[in-house]
Design a protein around this motif. Sequence first.
Motif: not given
Length: 422
Positions: A101-103, A160-163, A187-188, A201-203
């Motif tokens: 949660d947060g940037d 969003g999602g990151h890999r 998340m946001g 975005a979530n998990s």
Amino acid sequence: MRMLCIGVLLVLLTVPAFCDDVYFQGADSTWHSLEASPQDGRIQIQLDAAMIAAGQTFIVLGKPEWMILEDDTPPHLTGLAVDGRSIELQEGDEIVLGAIDGDSARVAIGLSDESNPIAADVYLQIDDIADGQVRLDTSELGPPNKSGDLIAELSDLPIGGHRGTLRVRDLSPMGNSATWPISFSVMGIAVADDGQSVTLANSAGGFTFEPGLSRQIKLPTEQQLYLTGTLKGWVYPRELDDVQIIEDSPTRKTVLITSTTLEDNKREPVEGSPARIEYELTVRSDSPALFVTSRLYNISGDTAKGDAFWGWLGGEYFATPTESKIEWEGVARDTYVDVGNVGWVWIAPRSEGRPGLVWMADGKFVQSRFDTMLLRSSARDLAVDECVETSFAIAPANTPEDAERIFQDIRASDLLPGLPVE
């Protein structure tokens, strides 16, 4: 100092005499010491083919006291934490940090090696994030420590999602290394400057909404899920008229999207705006699902029949709580086939290594005649300002068993009222 010698029949090495201990890896893969007496500021090392295996060997000069030569085991993970919150290690070889949660975030990755210290030259790369947004603290790694925390300070993270990839090695002569994929999501809610795109975005990653006949919700699996409405003709959102962030707390993000600027099934503008379409979208920190409530309102000025359904999700096959594999029948029979009010359907991915989808609702699922899944409502006469409402949740899920677990978690928490009871 470590050296690799290849293609050895007989080798005579002369090196500066900065040490008086020399080790080599023998034909039995164990390490052996060599006599190495300095002479005139140099050391001579002599090896022949009988002493080594496959024509090559490693030589270690000046072995540190902490170095263990017999080591073929790479470092391993011992723990994870995000902003001081412990994260359970997953089975398998992936670092899953979940939702942030947060940037920004402080990520602590516990590392340990059975025999040797871990090198500080750690490699951490995250897709779509510049090097300046990742700052590493490796002060707990390196000699003589065999364990410690790698600290990654992440900043200016887009939602969003990151890999990415984490690679570490130990300081054994062989430099045993381990590589882990790493994933997380921020998340946001993000609303585009022109108000025509919204991402939550979530998990599970990012869910993006854009207007259009076949666009609307883009899922983390890259599939599109969209609402088809009928009220005095086909109606789809052509433009977004209003986007309101209803809640933006650490545990819940909700946005209300409204469109009265509509298009028909030929992507032509609908004159007179007979309907208003609302989309209430929610993500939560305790679920991988996107929660959706859509409402098709009659604003035509008189009573009109209204209907709305969601679709058209395809896959290799699908499953329900009672059947683990169901082949599509719509194309073969050239008709729509009822699946029923089953609570959830799991749609298998078409590509190996990709997740499937679990779609959960108290409504009726139907196979389309194009071998895709629909969620139907019942057409009815709507007075002015009445609506057809549909609620569901959808999430990536690797297996039908994962689908059932997600469904049960949502039902137990009453996050989607009306779900069928066993």
